[in-house]
Scaffold this motif. Structure first.
Motif, PDB file in Angstrom:
ATOM      1  N   GLY A  62      28.194 -10.340   7.201  1.00 51.40           N
ATOM      2  CA  GLY A  62      28.191 -11.291   5.922  1.00 51.40           C
ATOM      3  C   GLY A  62      28.085 -10.460   4.495  1.00 51.40           C
ATOM      4  O   GLY A  62      27.646 -11.020   3.580  1.00 51.40           O
ATOM      5  N   ILE A  63      28.488  -9.098   4.451  1.00 47.22           N
ATOM      6  CA  ILE A  63      28.213  -8.714   3.337  1.00 47.22           C
ATOM      7  C   ILE A  63      29.169  -9.070   2.366  1.00 47.22           C
ATOM      8  O   ILE A  63      30.056  -9.325   2.569  1.00 47.22           O
ATOM      9  CB  ILE A  63      28.720  -6.972   3.245  1.00 47.22           C
ATOM     10  N   LYS A  64      28.063  -9.383   1.323  1.00 47.52           N
ATOM     11  CA  LYS A  64      28.995 -10.191   0.368  1.00 47.52           C
ATOM     12  C   LYS A  64      29.313  -8.379  -1.206  1.00 47.52           C
ATOM     13  O   LYS A  64      30.029  -9.160  -2.295  1.00 47.52           O
ATOM     14  CB  LYS A  64      27.886 -10.376  -1.202  1.00 47.52           C
ATOM     15  N   SER A  65      28.029  -7.493  -1.089  1.00 48.81           N
ATOM     16  CA  SER A  65      29.081  -6.716  -2.314  1.00 48.81           C
ATOM     17  C   SER A  65      29.355  -5.219  -1.492  1.00 48.81           C
ATOM     18  O   SER A  65      28.032  -4.509  -0.955  1.00 48.81           O
ATOM     19  CB  SER A  65      27.667  -6.803  -3.317  1.00 48.81           C
ATOM     20  N   LEU A  66      29.609  -4.365  -2.232  1.00 48.80           N
ATOM     21  CA  LEU A  66      29.845  -2.799  -1.423  1.00 48.80           C
ATOM     22  C   LEU A  66      28.662  -2.088  -2.764  1.00 48.80           C
ATOM     23  O   LEU A  66      28.838  -0.756  -2.335  1.00 48.80           O
ATOM     24  CB  LEU A  66      30.940  -2.647  -1.558  1.00 48.80           C
ATOM     25  N   ASN A  81      36.868  -8.751   6.973  1.00 52.68           N
ATOM     26  CA  ASN A  81      36.197  -9.997   7.071  1.00 52.68           C
ATOM     27  C   ASN A  81      34.670 -10.347   6.877  1.00 52.68           C
ATOM     28  O   ASN A  81      34.401 -10.001   7.468  1.00 52.68           O
ATOM     29  CB  ASN A  81      36.304 -10.283   8.711  1.00 52.68           C
ATOM     30  N   THR A  82      34.617  -9.441   5.388  1.00 54.56           N
ATOM     31  CA  THR A  82      33.517  -9.324   4.694  1.00 54.56           C
ATOM     32  C   THR A  82      33.430 -10.318   3.748  1.00 54.56           C
ATOM     33  O   THR A  82      34.620 -10.880   3.660  1.00 54.56           O
ATOM     34  CB  THR A  82      32.929  -8.353   4.403  1.00 54.56           C
ATOM     35  N   ARG A  83      32.672 -10.683   3.439  1.00 50.83           N
ATOM     36  CA  ARG A  83      32.896 -11.953   2.090  1.00 50.83           C
ATOM     37  C   ARG A  83      32.907 -11.340   0.710  1.00 50.83           C
ATOM     38  O   ARG A  83      31.726 -12.027  -0.427  1.00 50.83           O
ATOM     39  CB  ARG A  83      30.934 -13.026   1.963  1.00 50.83           C
ATOM     40  N   ILE A  84      32.571  -9.811   0.283  1.00 50.34           N
ATOM     41  CA  ILE A  84      33.250  -9.202  -0.224  1.00 50.34           C
ATOM     42  C   ILE A  84      33.791 -10.059  -1.765  1.00 50.34           C
ATOM     43  O   ILE A  84      34.969  -9.931  -0.804  1.00 50.34           O
ATOM     44  CB  ILE A  84      33.520  -7.805  -0.325  1.00 50.34           C
ATOM     45  N   LYS A  85      34.032 -10.011  -3.012  1.00 50.98           N
ATOM     46  CA  LYS A  85      34.725 -10.665  -3.944  1.00 50.98           C
ATOM     47  C   LYS A  85      35.475 -10.034  -4.878  1.00 50.98           C
ATOM     48  O   LYS A  85      36.663  -9.638  -5.300  1.00 50.98           O
ATOM     49  CB  LYS A  85      33.846 -11.346  -4.773  1.00 50.98           C
ATOM     50  N   ASN A  86      34.647  -8.749  -4.616  1.00 54.41           N
ATOM     51  CA  ASN A  86      35.790  -7.908  -5.452  1.00 54.41           C
ATOM     52  C   ASN A  86      34.989  -5.964  -4.820  1.00 54.41           C
ATOM     53  O   ASN A  86      34.343  -6.130  -4.116  1.00 54.41           O
ATOM     54  CB  ASN A  86      35.523  -7.282  -6.763  1.00 54.41           C
ATOM     55  N   LEU A  87      35.316  -5.088  -5.401  1.00 51.46           N
ATOM     56  CA  LEU A  87      35.168  -3.574  -4.848  1.00 51.46           C
ATOM     57  C   LEU A  87      33.847  -2.527  -5.642  1.00 51.46           C
ATOM     58  O   LEU A  87      34.044  -1.394  -5.792  1.00 51.46           O
ATOM     59  CB  LEU A  87      36.301  -2.853  -4.694  1.00 51.46           C
ATOM     60  N   ILE A  88      33.647  -3.466  -6.655  1.00 52.33           N
ATOM     61  CA  ILE A  88      32.994  -2.863  -7.084  1.00 52.33           C
ATOM     62  C   ILE A  88      31.685  -2.408  -7.050  1.00 52.33           C
ATOM     63  O   ILE A  88      31.109  -3.403  -4.891  1.00 52.33           O
ATOM     64  CB  ILE A  88      32.017  -3.839  -8.628  1.00 52.33           C
ATOM     65  N   GLY A  89      30.685  -0.485  -6.642  1.00 56.35           N
ATOM     66  CA  GLY A  89      29.998  -0.180  -5.791  1.00 56.35           C
ATOM     67  C   GLY A  89      30.800   0.819  -4.174  1.00 56.35           C
ATOM     68  O   GLY A  89      29.825   1.458  -3.972  1.00 56.35           O
ATOM     69  N   ALA A  90      32.137   0.747  -5.111  1.00 54.32           N
ATOM     70  CA  ALA A  90      32.793   1.322  -3.756  1.00 54.32           C
ATOM     71  C   ALA A  90      32.961   2.793  -4.041  1.00 54.32           C
ATOM     72  O   ALA A  90      32.692   3.158  -5.111  1.00 54.32           O
ATOM     73  CB  ALA A  90      34.172   1.278  -3.601  1.00 54.32           C
ATOM     74  N   PRO A  91      32.321   3.802  -2.595  1.00 53.41           N
ATOM     75  CA  PRO A  91      32.545   5.035  -3.085  1.00 53.41           C
ATOM     76  C   PRO A  91      33.992   5.380  -4.055  1.00 53.41           C
ATOM     77  O   PRO A  91      35.466   5.082  -4.394  1.00 53.41           O
ATOM     78  CB  PRO A  91      33.008   5.825  -1.808  1.00 53.41           C
ATOM     79  N   LYS A  92      33.233   6.754  -5.487  1.00 54.95           N
ATOM     80  CA  LYS A  92      34.723   7.174  -5.901  1.00 54.95           C
ATOM     81  C   LYS A  92      36.613   7.588  -4.835  1.00 54.95           C
ATOM     82  O   LYS A  92      36.870   7.841  -5.131  1.00 54.95           O
ATOM     83  CB  LYS A  92      34.656   8.184  -6.908  1.00 54.95           C
ATOM     84  N   TYR A  93      36.012   8.386  -3.609  1.00 49.54           N
ATOM     85  CA  TYR A  93      36.029   9.327  -3.273  1.00 49.54           C
ATOM     86  C   TYR A  93      35.880   8.321  -1.415  1.00 49.54           C
ATOM     87  O   TYR A  93      34.262   8.521  -0.613  1.00 49.54           O
ATOM     88  CB  TYR A  93      35.727  10.133  -2.789  1.00 49.54           C
ATOM     89  N   LEU A 109      40.921  -6.002  -7.207  1.00 55.11           N
ATOM     90  CA  LEU A 109      40.794  -4.694  -6.347  1.00 55.11           C
ATOM     91  C   LEU A 109      39.887  -3.718  -7.650  1.00 55.11           C
ATOM     92  O   LEU A 109      39.212  -2.655  -7.248  1.00 55.11           O
ATOM     93  CB  LEU A 109      42.222  -3.993  -6.537  1.00 55.11           C
ATOM     94  N   GLU A 110      39.057  -4.295  -8.096  1.00 50.97           N
ATOM     95  CA  GLU A 110      38.201  -4.184  -9.500  1.00 50.97           C
ATOM     96  C   GLU A 110      36.795  -2.983  -8.614  1.00 50.97           C
ATOM     97  O   GLU A 110      35.970  -3.650  -7.864  1.00 50.97           O
ATOM     98  CB  GLU A 110      37.943  -4.283 -10.062  1.00 50.97           C
ATOM     99  N   LYS A 129      45.091 -12.440  -5.663  1.00 48.08           N
ATOM    100  CA  LYS A 129      46.747 -11.987  -6.337  1.00 48.08           C
ATOM    101  C   LYS A 129      46.784 -10.994  -6.692  1.00 48.08           C
ATOM    102  O   LYS A 129      48.412 -11.923  -7.129  1.00 48.08           O
ATOM    103  CB  LYS A 129      46.647 -13.834  -7.435  1.00 48.08           C
ATOM    104  N   SER A 130      46.850 -10.156  -7.265  1.00 45.38           N
ATOM    105  CA  SER A 130      47.322  -8.949  -7.843  1.00 45.38           C
ATOM    106  C   SER A 130      46.501  -7.999  -7.000  1.00 45.38           C
ATOM    107  O   SER A 130      45.511  -8.244  -6.744  1.00 45.38           O
ATOM    108  CB  SER A 130      47.015  -9.251  -9.193  1.00 45.38           C
ATOM    109  N   LEU A 131      47.356  -6.870  -7.299  1.00 39.77           N
ATOM    110  CA  LEU A 131      46.871  -5.214  -7.131  1.00 39.77           C
ATOM    111  C   LEU A 131      46.442  -4.568  -7.895  1.00 39.77           C
ATOM    112  O   LEU A 131      45.939  -3.549  -8.332  1.00 39.77           O
ATOM    113  CB  LEU A 131      47.784  -4.049  -6.741  1.00 39.77           C
ATOM    114  N   GLU A 132      45.886  -5.302  -9.748  1.00 42.72           N
ATOM    115  CA  GLU A 132      45.424  -4.744 -10.694  1.00 42.72           C
ATOM    116  C   GLU A 132      44.093  -4.426 -10.199  1.00 42.72           C
ATOM    117  O   GLU A 132      43.493  -4.707  -9.603  1.00 42.72           O
ATOM    118  CB  GLU A 132      45.014  -5.665 -11.583  1.00 42.72           C
ATOM    119  N   GLY A 133      43.853  -3.068 -10.714  1.00 44.52           N
ATOM    120  CA  GLY A 133      42.451  -2.210 -10.249  1.00 44.52           C
ATOM    121  C   GLY A 133      41.943  -1.798  -9.276  1.00 44.52           C
ATOM    122  O   GLY A 133      40.696  -0.823  -8.920  1.00 44.52           O
ATOM    123  N   GLY A 134      43.473  -1.715  -8.204  1.00 45.64           N
ATOM    124  CA  GLY A 134      43.869  -0.738  -6.952  1.00 45.64           C
ATOM    125  C   GLY A 134      44.554   0.690  -7.462  1.00 45.64           C
ATOM    126  O   GLY A 134      44.801   1.091  -8.332  1.00 45.64           O
TER     127      GLY A 134
END
Length: 134
Positions: A62-66, A81-93, A109-110, A129-134
């Motif tokens: 049920g993860i909503k945030s990284l 198959n999680t509930r994330i809306k964006n990638l904020i909090g993902a590792p840089k590497y 993909l922000e 809808k976009s790959l912007e931020g990826g």
């Protein structure tokens, strides 16, 4: 395993499957080679995630945030198959694969990692809808 005052600092593998009680990773060891939390539908937060993580498998949770992940992961990260809306909090590497496929709530993909050593999967994300931020 290193243990000081009953606090576990390192484990090679921590596996939590099909647990509907776990809601956070608070109290997890500080260093884990492979952390598998799969089919934990009430696990919404990665707060308390180990500070050093080689591989993290969190599909069907049920993860909503990284937020809460370390800045660097040498292995792979799987958030299918999680509930994330964006990638904020993902590792840089991320040294290997980064997978956010089948995340129906993913809109952006922000926050995507700056470096992914192998594959970046974002298949079947219906609201992306976009790959912007990826």
């Amino acid at each position: 395993m290193i243990c000081v005052n009953k606090k576990i600092f390192y484990v090679k593998q921590l596996t939590i499957f099909d647990n509907h009680e776990i809601r956070s990773l608070e109290g997890a060891p500080q260093e884990v080679d492979t952390l598998q939390c799969m089919w934990c539908y009430n696990l919404e937060s990665l707060e308390g995630c180990p500070k050093k993580l080689h591989t993290g498998l969190f599909s069907d949770c049920g993860i909503k945030s990284l937020e809460g992940l370390p800045d660097r992961v040498e292995g792979m990260l799987d958030f299918r198959n999680t509930r994330i809306k964006n990638l904020i909090g993902a590792p840089k590497y991320v040294g290997e694969t980064f997978d956010v496929s089948e995340c129906d709530n993913l809109e952006s993909l922000e926050g995507a990692p700056e470096y992914i050593g192998e594959n970046f999967f974002c298949e079947e994300c219906k609201n992306l809808k976009s790959l912007e931020g990826g």
